[in-house]
Write a protein that holds these residues in place. Structure first.
Motif, PDB file in Angstrom:
ATOM      1  N   ALA A   1     -60.319 -14.187 -30.656  1.00  0.00           N
ATOM      2  CA  ALA A   1     -59.606 -14.380 -29.389  1.00  0.00           C
ATOM      3  C   ALA A   1     -58.110 -14.568 -29.597  1.00  0.00           C
ATOM      4  O   ALA A   1     -57.297 -13.967 -28.885  1.00  0.00           O
ATOM      5  CB  ALA A   1     -60.192 -15.579 -28.645  1.00  0.00           C
ATOM      6  N   VAL A   2     -57.707 -15.412 -30.562  1.00  0.00           N
ATOM      7  CA  VAL A   2     -56.275 -15.680 -30.731  1.00  0.00           C
ATOM      8  C   VAL A   2     -55.544 -14.476 -31.326  1.00  0.00           C
ATOM      9  O   VAL A   2     -54.311 -14.410 -31.244  1.00  0.00           O
ATOM     10  CB  VAL A   2     -56.046 -16.932 -31.602  1.00  0.00           C
ATOM     11  CG1 VAL A   2     -56.592 -18.171 -30.914  1.00  0.00           C
ATOM     12  CG2 VAL A   2     -56.647 -16.765 -32.984  1.00  0.00           C
ATOM     13  N   ARG A   3     -56.283 -13.529 -31.913  1.00  0.00           N
ATOM     14  CA  ARG A   3     -55.641 -12.318 -32.445  1.00  0.00           C
ATOM     15  C   ARG A   3     -55.621 -11.189 -31.422  1.00  0.00           C
ATOM     16  O   ARG A   3     -55.098 -10.106 -31.712  1.00  0.00           O
ATOM     17  CB  ARG A   3     -56.372 -11.861 -33.706  1.00  0.00           C
ATOM     18  CG  ARG A   3     -56.120 -12.754 -34.916  1.00  0.00           C
ATOM     19  CD  ARG A   3     -56.838 -12.260 -36.130  1.00  0.00           C
ATOM     20  NE  ARG A   3     -56.501 -13.058 -37.313  1.00  0.00           N
ATOM     21  CZ  ARG A   3     -57.385 -13.535 -38.172  1.00  0.00           C
ATOM     22  NH1 ARG A   3     -58.674 -13.305 -37.991  1.00  0.00           N
ATOM     23  NH2 ARG A   3     -56.993 -14.238 -39.214  1.00  0.00           N
ATOM     24  N   THR A   4     -56.197 -11.419 -30.243  1.00  0.00           N
ATOM     25  CA  THR A   4     -56.167 -10.411 -29.179  1.00  0.00           C
ATOM     26  C   THR A   4     -54.813 -10.465 -28.480  1.00  0.00           C
ATOM     27  O   THR A   4     -54.382 -11.513 -28.016  1.00  0.00           O
ATOM     28  CB  THR A   4     -57.285 -10.664 -28.157  1.00  0.00           C
ATOM     29  OG1 THR A   4     -58.550 -10.642 -28.823  1.00  0.00           O
ATOM     30  CG2 THR A   4     -57.269  -9.614 -27.056  1.00  0.00           C
ATOM     31  N   ARG A   5     -54.127  -9.322 -28.441  1.00  0.00           N
ATOM     32  CA  ARG A   5     -52.807  -9.276 -27.814  1.00  0.00           C
ATOM     33  C   ARG A   5     -52.757  -8.145 -26.794  1.00  0.00           C
ATOM     34  O   ARG A   5     -53.512  -7.179 -26.867  1.00  0.00           O
ATOM     35  CB  ARG A   5     -51.702  -9.058 -28.849  1.00  0.00           C
ATOM     36  CG  ARG A   5     -51.575 -10.160 -29.885  1.00  0.00           C
ATOM     37  CD  ARG A   5     -50.279 -10.022 -30.674  1.00  0.00           C
ATOM     38  NE  ARG A   5     -49.106 -10.170 -29.819  1.00  0.00           N
ATOM     39  CZ  ARG A   5     -48.567 -11.335 -29.484  1.00  0.00           C
ATOM     40  NH1 ARG A   5     -49.115 -12.467 -29.915  1.00  0.00           N
ATOM     41  NH2 ARG A   5     -47.490 -11.377 -28.724  1.00  0.00           N
ATOM     42  N   GLY A   6     -51.828  -8.280 -25.833  1.00  0.00           N
ATOM     43  CA  GLY A   6     -51.652  -7.258 -24.813  1.00  0.00           C
ATOM     44  C   GLY A   6     -50.921  -7.810 -23.611  1.00  0.00           C
ATOM     45  O   GLY A   6     -50.349  -8.908 -23.649  1.00  0.00           O
TER      46      GLY A   6
ATOM     47  N   ALA B   1     -50.434 -13.267 -26.628  1.00  0.00           N
ATOM     48  CA  ALA B   1     -51.805 -13.422 -27.112  1.00  0.00           C
ATOM     49  C   ALA B   1     -52.700 -13.715 -25.913  1.00  0.00           C
ATOM     50  O   ALA B   1     -52.288 -14.401 -24.967  1.00  0.00           O
ATOM     51  CB  ALA B   1     -51.886 -14.562 -28.125  1.00  0.00           C
ATOM     52  N   LEU B   2     -53.933 -13.185 -25.935  1.00  0.00           N
ATOM     53  CA  LEU B   2     -54.831 -13.302 -24.787  1.00  0.00           C
ATOM     54  C   LEU B   2     -56.146 -13.953 -25.213  1.00  0.00           C
ATOM     55  O   LEU B   2     -57.205 -13.320 -25.210  1.00  0.00           O
ATOM     56  CB  LEU B   2     -55.093 -11.923 -24.174  1.00  0.00           C
ATOM     57  CG  LEU B   2     -53.863 -11.091 -23.809  1.00  0.00           C
ATOM     58  CD1 LEU B   2     -54.287  -9.717 -23.312  1.00  0.00           C
ATOM     59  CD2 LEU B   2     -53.028 -11.812 -22.755  1.00  0.00           C
ATOM     60  N   PRO B   3     -56.127 -15.254 -25.560  1.00  0.00           N
ATOM     61  CA  PRO B   3     -57.376 -15.900 -25.987  1.00  0.00           C
ATOM     62  C   PRO B   3     -58.280 -16.316 -24.836  1.00  0.00           C
ATOM     63  O   PRO B   3     -59.472 -16.554 -25.038  1.00  0.00           O
ATOM     64  CB  PRO B   3     -56.884 -17.124 -26.760  1.00  0.00           C
ATOM     65  CG  PRO B   3     -55.578 -17.462 -26.103  1.00  0.00           C
ATOM     66  CD  PRO B   3     -54.967 -16.155 -25.699  1.00  0.00           C
TER      67      PRO B   3
ATOM     68  N   CYS C   1     -46.216 -20.291 -33.382  1.00  0.00           N
ATOM     69  CA  CYS C   1     -45.822 -20.648 -34.741  1.00  0.00           C
ATOM     70  C   CYS C   1     -44.667 -21.641 -34.689  1.00  0.00           C
ATOM     71  O   CYS C   1     -43.701 -21.454 -33.936  1.00  0.00           O
ATOM     72  CB  CYS C   1     -45.424 -19.397 -35.517  1.00  0.00           C
ATOM     73  SG  CYS C   1     -44.787 -19.703 -37.175  1.00  0.00           S
ATOM     74  N   SER C   2     -44.744 -22.695 -35.491  1.00  0.00           N
ATOM     75  CA  SER C   2     -43.705 -23.717 -35.483  1.00  0.00           C
ATOM     76  C   SER C   2     -42.394 -23.233 -36.090  1.00  0.00           C
ATOM     77  O   SER C   2     -41.368 -23.884 -35.947  1.00  0.00           O
ATOM     78  CB  SER C   2     -44.191 -24.957 -36.255  1.00  0.00           C
ATOM     79  OG  SER C   2     -44.486 -24.616 -37.611  1.00  0.00           O
TER      80      SER C   2
ATOM     81  N   GLU D   1     -46.951 -16.034 -31.246  1.00  0.00           N
ATOM     82  CA  GLU D   1     -48.175 -16.580 -30.683  1.00  0.00           C
ATOM     83  C   GLU D   1     -49.374 -15.851 -31.282  1.00  0.00           C
ATOM     84  O   GLU D   1     -49.512 -14.635 -31.147  1.00  0.00           O
ATOM     85  CB  GLU D   1     -48.174 -16.430 -29.170  1.00  0.00           C
ATOM     86  CG  GLU D   1     -49.300 -17.164 -28.474  1.00  0.00           C
ATOM     87  CD  GLU D   1     -49.237 -17.025 -26.966  1.00  0.00           C
ATOM     88  OE1 GLU D   1     -49.778 -17.896 -26.264  1.00  0.00           O
ATOM     89  OE2 GLU D   1     -48.651 -16.027 -26.495  1.00  0.00           O
ATOM     90  N   GLY D   2     -50.229 -16.594 -31.950  1.00  0.00           N
ATOM     91  CA  GLY D   2     -51.406 -15.990 -32.570  1.00  0.00           C
ATOM     92  C   GLY D   2     -52.136 -16.988 -33.438  1.00  0.00           C
ATOM     93  O   GLY D   2     -52.054 -18.207 -33.218  1.00  0.00           O
ATOM     94  N   LYS D   3     -52.862 -16.495 -34.413  1.00  0.00           N
ATOM     95  CA  LYS D   3     -53.631 -17.331 -35.323  1.00  0.00           C
ATOM     96  C   LYS D   3     -52.692 -18.226 -36.135  1.00  0.00           C
ATOM     97  O   LYS D   3     -51.737 -17.763 -36.738  1.00  0.00           O
ATOM     98  CB  LYS D   3     -54.448 -16.439 -36.247  1.00  0.00           C
ATOM     99  CG  LYS D   3     -55.112 -17.142 -37.412  1.00  0.00           C
ATOM    100  CD  LYS D   3     -56.304 -17.947 -36.998  1.00  0.00           C
ATOM    101  CE  LYS D   3     -57.027 -18.505 -38.220  1.00  0.00           C
ATOM    102  NZ  LYS D   3     -58.141 -19.372 -37.856  1.00  0.00           N
TER     103      LYS D   3
END
Length: 500
Positions: A45-50, A60-62, A85-86, A91-93
């Motif tokens: 889910a966290v790697r789904t983008r669009g 990201a589309l989780p 990401c800090s 936005e992602g894993k």
């Protein structure tokens, strides 16, 4: 299972639940607005983008939209947590330190390529840039973790490179083990310009030869085979690489020449003979006992031995017989064309490669060397640059070719991030292996050699041999010979205007 902090029953109650996405009972990786999620669904889910259908932003589309369960962003889904990401804000894993996979990969590589001063070794900066820029940084992290704890893994090789323990030369890589990991790293260094480009199959042979010689017991045999490899086999491989490229079959044949030369010396020893005293009766006996392949492989060694006066120059080597595989019939060729055009279950790259064989009589070794620039679009017409002039591509094949170009495989790692090959391979800067592609085509019912033979013969029945040779990249002597074998009417073709 024994735990100091919880019994099995407590662990099941506290940490395991039914995933709201897949329905399986798994360890809880998170609690989201729609329920508990397992690690597999979490990562996916966290790697789904669009483009989010709710707010229209590219993110990201989780989340899942109630009703149609379409992927949506964290804001529209009402998440209480973020996946930014800090460091870079992507936005992602997220991994340790709330860093994204790319930033984590950059940190790992910085530590491995450190030259001891707290900086990346300057000569290896291009390699660092190539690896960090890959489309799927998690593939890079997996590569660094591969064979962890075993000698010669990727992380160890990179660390030794960073400290300067491995010289930046091809010869240094030829002696490294395991050879596959060393070869992959060597090709990455060539792809980013750190090492000068060298044919990978030439490197493969040079890497294989010392190990093979080390396994030969007799030092005299070793001396003879090393001289044969140095003065006959390697020069021809280098000349072939300078003219174009070395194919896997050429590399394999070079190794077979070395092996059969060794076997011949050992065979002479069993007959209480030696190369210097080898007579015609020995040559005839060897040829009688071995296959046509063995005879062909030994021919170069015998010629070299006679020319270098290591055996009698009066020896006679029997002529080599040339055998050709039978071509497909025209019905079989048309049946294969129909299957490749309509079968969605066959992988796209095999459909396209098979069509190029069946339509344009191209050998697989030439197909894998085609680039996307060889596909020419002229308005509604598509042409394929195989010779002069470029060959037109029929509409159904053109559609498949465009789909293949848009979705080429092996483009997501550092090996081929912006590859121009029509069929990119898994190795850095390299196209797909022709022998592997040929085997895959055979599995889907397209034997490459037989299909090519049928295609070229059909072309020669429709067009003059010189025209076919120039358009498809064949030698005109080859097309003339094939035309004579098929008995085509174009063998009596005369120049001039025959339309009146």
């Amino acid at each position: 299972m024994t735990r100091t902090y919880a019994t099995d029953e407590q662990y099941e109650r506290w940490y395991v639940a039914e995933c709201c996405r897949c329905g399986r009972r798994r360890h809880k990786a998170g609690t989201w607005p729609d329920g508990y999620v397992c690690r597999t669904c979490y990562d996916r889910a966290v790697r789904t983008r669009g483009i989010c259908p709710g707010c229209g932003q590219d993110r990201a589309l989780p989340g899942l939209r109630p009703g149609d369960r379409a992927p949506i962003c964290t804001t529209c889904a009402g998440f209480s947590q973020t996946f930014d990401c800090s460091r870079c804000g992507f936005e992602g894993k997220l991994l340790g330190g709330r860093l994204c996979e790319r930033c984590t990969l950059a940190d790992r590589l910085t530590a491995l390529l450190d030259d001891g001063t707290g900086r990346i070794r300057p000569a290896l900066v291009p390699l660092f840039d190539l690896l960090v820029a890959m489309d799927k940084p998690r593939s890079g992290l997996a590569w660094l973790e591969m064979r962890r704890g075993q000698p010669g893994n990727a992380s160890q090789l990179l660390r030794r490179l960073g400290l300067g323990h491995i010289p930046l030369t091809h010869d240094a890589f030829h002696g490294l083990q395991p050879w596959r990991a060393a070869a992959h790293l060597e090709e990455l260094l060539m792809a980013c310009g750190v090492l000068p480009p060298v044919d990978k199959y030439l490197c493969s042979f040079q890497r294989w030869l010392p190990g093979y010689l080390a396994d030969i017991a007799d030092p005299e045999y070793v001396k003879t085979i090393r001289l044969f490899a140095t003065w006959r086999v390697l020069p021809r491989l280098r000349a072939r690489a300078e003219r174009g490229h070395i194919t896997p079959s050429v590399r394999r044949f070079a190794a077979e020449q070395i092996k059969y030369a060794t076997a011949f010396l050992q065979w002479l020893g069993e007959r209480n003979s030696a190369l210097a005293s080898c007579g015609q009766i020995d040559i005839d006996a060897w040829y009688a006992e071995n296959t046509e392949h063995g005879r062909t492989c030994l021919r170069a060694f015998l010629n070299w031995a006679m020319q270098s006066r290591r055996c009698r120059r009066s020896l006679s080597i029997p002529a080599m017989r040339v055998s050709r595989r039978a071509a497909l019939s025209e019905d079989e060729r048309l049946d294969a064309l129909g299957r490749l055009l309509t079968d969605p279950q066959t992988p796209m790259r095999l459909r396209v490669a098979g069509l190029l064989v069946l339509l344009y009589a191209q050998p697989v070794s030439r197909i894998v060397r085609l680039t996307v620039d060889d596909v020419i679009r002229d308005g509604d017409t598509m042409l394929l640059r195989l010779g002069e002039p470029s060959s037109p591509v029929p509409a159904p094949v053109a559609a498949l070719l465009l789909e293949h170009i848009a979705n080429r495989e092996n483009m997501n790692t550092a090996t081929n991030p912006a590859s121009g090959w029509l069929f990119p391979g898994r190795r850095a800067g390299q196209p797909f292996r022709p022998d592997h592609l040929s085997a895959l085509l055979n599995e889907v019912g397209v034997p490459a050699a037989a299909a090519r033979g049928a295609a070229i013969r059909q072309q020669l029945l429709e067009l003059p041999a010189p025209v076919v040779a120039e358009a498809l990249g064949y030698h005109d002597k080859t097309t003339t010979r094939l035309l004579e074998e098929t008995g085509g009417a174009w063998s009596r073709y005369a120049q001039g205007d025959h339309t009146r």
